[in-house]
Each structure stands twice: as structure tokens, then as C-alpha cells.
Scaffold this active site. Structure first.
Site, PDB file in Angstrom:
ATOM      1  N   CYS A 170       0.817  -1.224   0.000  1.00 12.74           N
ATOM      2  CA  CYS A 170       0.000   0.000   0.000  1.00 12.74           C
ATOM      3  C   CYS A 170       0.847   1.269   0.000  1.00 12.74           C
ATOM      4  O   CYS A 170       0.627   2.182   0.811  1.00 12.74           O
ATOM      5  CB  CYS A 170      -0.956   0.010   1.186  1.00 12.74           C
ATOM      6  N   TYR A 214      -1.345   4.602   1.198  1.00 23.04           N
ATOM      7  CA  TYR A 214      -2.373   4.921   0.200  1.00 23.04           C
ATOM      8  C   TYR A 214      -2.212   6.342  -0.344  1.00 23.04           C
ATOM      9  O   TYR A 214      -3.152   6.892  -0.929  1.00 23.04           O
ATOM     10  CB  TYR A 214      -3.785   4.776   0.771  1.00 23.04           C
ATOM     11  N   TRP A 232      -4.248   6.025   5.281  1.00 23.89           N
ATOM     12  CA  TRP A 232      -4.479   4.597   5.557  1.00 23.89           C
ATOM     13  C   TRP A 232      -3.538   4.086   6.642  1.00 23.89           C
ATOM     14  O   TRP A 232      -3.899   3.205   7.414  1.00 23.89           O
ATOM     15  CB  TRP A 232      -4.314   3.790   4.272  1.00 23.89           C
ATOM     16  N   TYR A 432      -9.621  -5.144  -6.546  1.00 24.22           N
ATOM     17  CA  TYR A 432      -8.810  -4.566  -5.475  1.00 24.22           C
ATOM     18  C   TYR A 432      -7.420  -5.196  -5.460  1.00 24.22           C
ATOM     19  O   TYR A 432      -7.280  -6.405  -5.438  1.00 24.22           O
ATOM     20  CB  TYR A 432      -9.517  -4.803  -4.153  1.00 24.22           C
ATOM     21  N   HIS A 433      -6.392  -4.350  -5.486  1.00 25.43           N
ATOM     22  CA  HIS A 433      -4.978  -4.754  -5.494  1.00 25.43           C
ATOM     23  C   HIS A 433      -4.541  -5.347  -6.835  1.00 25.43           C
ATOM     24  O   HIS A 433      -3.609  -6.160  -6.895  1.00 25.43           O
ATOM     25  CB  HIS A 433      -4.662  -5.738  -4.362  1.00 25.43           C
ATOM     26  N   HIS A 518      -3.143  -0.123  -6.608  1.00 22.37           N
ATOM     27  CA  HIS A 518      -4.407   0.447  -6.146  1.00 22.37           C
ATOM     28  C   HIS A 518      -5.043   1.379  -7.186  1.00 22.37           C
ATOM     29  O   HIS A 518      -5.517   2.465  -6.857  1.00 22.37           O
ATOM     30  CB  HIS A 518      -4.209   1.159  -4.811  1.00 22.37           C
TER      31      HIS A 518
END
Length: 576
Positions: A170, A214, A232, A432-433, A518
């Protein structure tokens, strides 16, 4: 298998007796209709553990299937073992038409790659977290599982990075002026790690002034790197801008670059409101923030910094986990697609806008265009050599670590018509990811998704998309122009490059090497180039403004009259 099936995947269970000997590492999975001629539908390297391995691929018809074990995963000896192998199939099959592009063989990886970067040597660097399949509990671990895919050799190599003491899950991610992946924060929220492709090693940089996860970052016109947001991890709120200088190798706070103007109205507050900014390094050291907030902004990075509103993105709402792509940097054209008002648990939109920017500090122009066919968040978008943009993956109702509402149908944006066309489906949900990036051979690699431990939505793999421009009308491969040589591969902005071709072409483009995590890729942008012609010698001029042609590594493509691109030559562009 005694008869022909429509096969679309395989599961491999290593031995379950507590011994790892014989675990399959590097491998090929191949299909055949007659047991003689074989087609590879998957390749790569499995993780060396006892967990069930699942390899999906685009549906194909076959009577025979085989796994070719090329290495033992742990290098323990010349043996191979399996507790169970299952073949997956579907009831229906139709051959995908090449005029919608083709998804190639699945690439298996020993990690769930939540982040990736294309290196100037054409290899793909990927990483997960402190564990190959799980991010939970990584903060403070100081380790990251990584791997490198080499498209030329077809191999995957693994490495656990400990030397920078940084769990790089992240993070903020940019490619610096040398083409090096520049990774900030994340699970270890203050850290900076830089990958050197030449030495194949990671080096630690100075900690950021503000801990972040993030956040987004952007390479600037003078080679510095700006970052903002990131609640985050490292505490919530007040994640104002700061900038890294390569000259001094230090971070400097920019109190005049507040994060507040770019916050979304997320229901979870600051924890989500400053995530994943859509940042573009631009002229005179400026940064344009196109989203995901509906309010757009300019940031100035000289002195103590400054901020100025750039207007609203039309009637578009906050669009968290949407995409913004600079498909024509010469004319300041940015495509924005999808996203949702909140980070999760609300419907995404299918909205599409064209944002046009000019001089720093001026109000951006916004035009609404026809929407995508599918609402998306957690998707990825890639600008291609011809200026079209491939939109891959996403889901209509974003929920982290869920594939429930994912769409497998990518869409292709055509800037000439400002419209979208659906193309052939991908085999694996990419939400996601996940990430998607342009390769130097003008194909697109799309991978990742998950990283949630024992969940059912881990996707430790990727696929490569060959766009329709690589095929003739009859479905056979198109003949591609070849760049024989370039007069220089390291140039300053404003420089002229002479290109020798094997046959006549119509035009050229520069596409900056990309990185992704992301749904954010602040590195990619495209610069169309108009040549002067003398026989098979073509001369192009790099834009003179380093805010348009950012310093770093670029792919130079030639395109013929049919729009078929060459394989790229790598060009490094300097600010001066």
C-alpha cells in the site's frame, strides 16, 4: 481426457505429508487436441508451500493436458510430486475474435502482486507484502516479498527484500528520472525504498517527513518527486504535501500544499478521503490533481508550495478508485473513468470525462463524453501507442477482497470518437490490489488482486493482452514495422531524434514507462510525435517542456499506416 472438453483452468495440490520435496516451481501447462501438437496456456512459478494452487486461463478446447515441471520450487532436487490435480471446464466455448484483441497464456507467480512497475530493461517488477499471499500484520516487519517476470526469457525470479527494512504494501509509487521504482510508505509508513534495475538491488532512501499509506506521488518536471495524502497508515489527517530532491536526497515539507482541498466526502472520513490522488507532474514544477475528489486542484512545489483550485470535474461526483490517464500530453488531454463516491460499499459509476489542462493555475476544461458500458471501481487503465486507452477489470459495487460484482469485459476508449468498445474478456477478475501496464512490445499485462491470506480472491497471476492492432483482418499476426536504430537513446527535452526504419511508417509516439498499485499509475502518459521524412529515415522532436515530456524512461513506438506498432526502443529524457 478421453474426449474434448472446454477447459479453463487447473488446480494443483502439492503433497500434504509435511514434506516439501517435489513441489512444482517453474512450469508450463499445455493443451493438445491430438497428443502431439501442444499449446501453452499457462506458465510461471508456483509458491513453494503446501497450499492449493489454482491456474485459470482463457477457455480453450482440448482432449489432452499436461503440466511440465521445469524446476522444483525449493531447488531441493530433481523430483516432482503432486497430491491431486484437477482440470476445470465450462459447458460453452466460442473462439474469441482477433478483431477484439486476444488474451494470452496465464502467468503464475509465487506472490499476489499488489504493485508492479515496468523496468527500462522490459522486465516486470512486482511485490506483495511481508508475506507472499497476505498483508495482515506486516507493519513493522521490514520485509517485502518480490518477484521479477522476464518476458524475453519467460522466467520468474523471487526475492525477499530485507535490506531497506520496509514492508512496501500500500505505498506511493513513482518512476524517478532514471526510471527507478521509487516506493514510499505503506505498511512501514515513513520508509522510502528505491529499486536499481542496473544492479538488481534495493536501496533505502531517507524517511518521509510525514508517515503515509495509500498516498499518491508524482515525478516533477525537474526530477523531484511530490507526494500528498495517505491516511491509511501512519495516523489520520493532515497528510499535506512534501517533496523529495534527488540533488540533496532529502524530503522537504510544503506547508502551502494542503491536502484539505483534494479530500473526498467519504463516509469513513480522513482514513479514506485522502487516498489515491490522481496526480500529474506538469509544467514549471507544478502538479495537477484531477481527482478522485470532484474538486480539482493545482499544486506548486517551489519554495514552501502553493495550492489553487482548478474547478470541478463537471458534474462527476467523487470517484474514489477510478482512473485518470494522460493520453495526449502535448495537448494536456486526460481521460477519467469510473470510481465511486466512497471507497467501498456503494455503487460505482460508468462516467467518463475528458479533462484538458493548460498553463499551471488555470481552470481546467471538462467535457462529458459517452459513458462506459460497465460501472467500475478498482479497475485499471492503460494508454497505448496509438492513443487509445484500455480499461481493464473493476467491479460495479466496490468491496475490498471481493470478486462478487467484478466485470471481465474490458473496454477500449477511442479518442477520435470519444467512445468505448467492449473487447474480449479476461479470464480472471482484476479488482482490489490489481494493476495493468503497457509493455515495450505494445501489449498490456494485467495482474494481481487479493492478498488476503486464506481468502478465495487471491490472484497470484497475470495475463497479457495483444490488442487488435497486432492482427490482420483474417486473424493472423500483422507484420510489424521495425526500428532499426535511433540516433540517441539519452536526450534532453527539445532534442531531435533520427530514427531508421525497415519500412515506411506514418507516425511515432512516446509512452512513459508505467507503474501501478491500487488503480493508480501517475507515471504513464503519451506524447504523439510528427516526423519529418527522408526515405526510411525519420526525425522527431521531443517536446521542449519537461512538464510535458517528464524526465525518465520512455518507450518510443513507430506506427504504420494500418496502425500497427513496432516494438519500442527505450529513450531516456532529461530535463535539460
Amino acid at each position: 481426457m478421453k474426449k474434448t472438453y472446454n477447459v479453463n483452468g487447473l488446480t494443483y495440490l502439492p503433497r500434504q505429508d509435511g514434506t516439501a520435496n517435489g513441489n512444482i516451481g517453474q512450469h508450463l501447462i499445455q493443451l493438445s487436441s491430438d497428443g502431439t501438437t501442444w499449446t501453452t496456456v499457462a506458465s510461471g512459478t508456483y509458491l513453494d508451500d503446501s497450499s492449493l494452487k489454482s491456474t485459470p486461463w482463457t477457455t480453450a478446447q482440448a482432449r489432452y493436458i499436461r503440466i511440465v515441471a521445469q524446476t522444483e520450487a525449493g531447488g531441493r532436487g530433481p523430483w516432482t510430486s503432486a497430491a491431486e490435480i484437477n482440470v476445470l471446464s465450462t459447458a460453452t466455448y466460442s473462439k474469441p475474435p482477433t478483431n477484439l484483441g486476444i488474451w494470452g497464456a496465464t502467468l503464475d507467480f509465487p506472490i499476489v502482486p499488489a504493485a508492479a512497475a515496468i523496468l527500462p530493461n522490459g522486465k516486470v517488477l512486482m511485490w506483495s507484502s511481508w508475506k507472499p499471499l497476505d498483508f495482515n500484520g506486516g507493519a513493522g516487519s521490514g520485509t517485502t516479498d518480490t518477484c521479477i517476470y522476464d518476458p524475453a526469457a519467460g522466467t520468474v525470479s523471487q526475492k525477499i527484500v530485507t535490506e531497506t527494512q520496509h514492508d512496501m504494501f500500500c505505498p506511493g509509487l513513482s518512476l524517478d528520472a532514471s526510471g527507478r521504482p521509487f516506493v514510499t510508505g505503506g505498511n512501514d509508513a515513513a520508509k522510502l525504498s528505491i529499486y536499481d534495475p542496473n544492479g538488481n538491488n534495493w536501496v533505502a532512501g531517507p524517511n518521509m517527513q510525514i508517515q503515509r499509506g495509500y498516498q499518491s506521488s508524482a515525478t516533477l518536471s525537474d526530477g523531484r518527486i511530490f507526494t500528498i495524502g495517505g491516511s491509511w497508515s501512519g495516523g489520520e489527517g493532515n497528510k499535506n504535501g512534501e517533496v523529495w530532491s534527488p540533488a540533496s536526497n532529502t524530503w522537504s515539507l510544503l506547508p502551502g500544499c494542503p491536502v484539505a482541498p483534494m479530500l473526498t466526502a467519504d463516509t469513513r472520513g480522513a482514513y479514506r478521503a485522502d487516498n489515491h490522488g490522481w496526480l500529474f507532474g506538469w509544467k514549471s514544477g507544478s502538479v495537477f490533481q484531477a481527482g478522485p475528489s470532484k474538486a480539482m486542484n493545482w499544486y506548486t512545489t517551489t519554495g514552501t508550495g502553493a495550492q489553487k483550485a482548478a474547478g470541478l470535474r463537471g458534474t462527476d461526483p467523487d470517484a474514489m478508485n477510478g482512473n485518470a490517464i494522460m493520453y495526449d500530453a502535448v495537448n494536456g488531454k486526460i481521460l477519467t473513468v469510473g470510481g465511486a463516491p466512497n471507497y467501498q460499499d456503494n455503487p460505482a459509476t460508468s462516467n467518463a470525462r475528458i479533462v484538458t489542462i493548460g498553463a499551471p493555475g488555470t481552470t481546467a476544461s471538462v467535457a462529458a463524453i459517452g459513458n462506459m458500458a460497465n460501472a467500475r471501481a478498482f479497475h485499471n487503465s492503460v494508454v497505448m501507442p496509438d492513443g487509445k486507452v484500455l480499461v481493464v477489470g473493476g467491479e460495479s459495487y466496490p468491496v475490498p477482497f471481493s470478486d462478487a460484482t467484478s466485470t471481465l469485459i474490458p473496454e477500449l476508449f477511442n479518442p477520435a470518437t470519444s467512445s468505448f468498445t467492449s473487447v474480449n474478456p479476461i479470464a480472471v477478475p482484476r479488482v482490489y490490489h490489481s494493476w495493468a501496464l503497457l509493455l515495450p512490445d505494445a501489449t498490456v499485462i494485467s495482474g494481481g488482486g487479493g492478498l488476503c491470506g486464506a481468502c478465495q480472491t487471491n490472484h497470484p497471476n497475470a495475463q497479457i493482452y495483444s490488442p487488435a492492432y497486432l492482427f490482420k483482418a483474417d486473424g493472423t499476426k500483422a507484420s510489424r514495422p521495425v526500428i532499426n536504430s535511433v540516433s540517441a537513446s539519452n536526450v534532453a527535452v527539445g532534442a531531435r531524434i533520427t530514427i531508421s526504419m525497415n519500412r515506411a511508417v506514418n507516425g511515432f509516439s512516446l509512452v512513459r514507462y508505467g507503474s501501478g498499485t491500487h488503480s493508480v499509475n501517475t507515471d504513464q502518459r503519451r506524447v504523439p510525435l510528427t516526423p519529418t521524412v527522408s526515405g526510411l529515415s525519420y526525425t522527431v522532436t521531443v517536446p521542449s517542456d519537461s512538464g510535458v515530456a517528464l524526465p525518465g524512461a520512455w518507450m518510443l513506438f513507430a506506427l504504420d499506416a494500418a496502425g500497427v506498432p513496432s516494438v519500442a526502443k527505450t529513450i531516456f529524457i532529461r530535463a535539460s
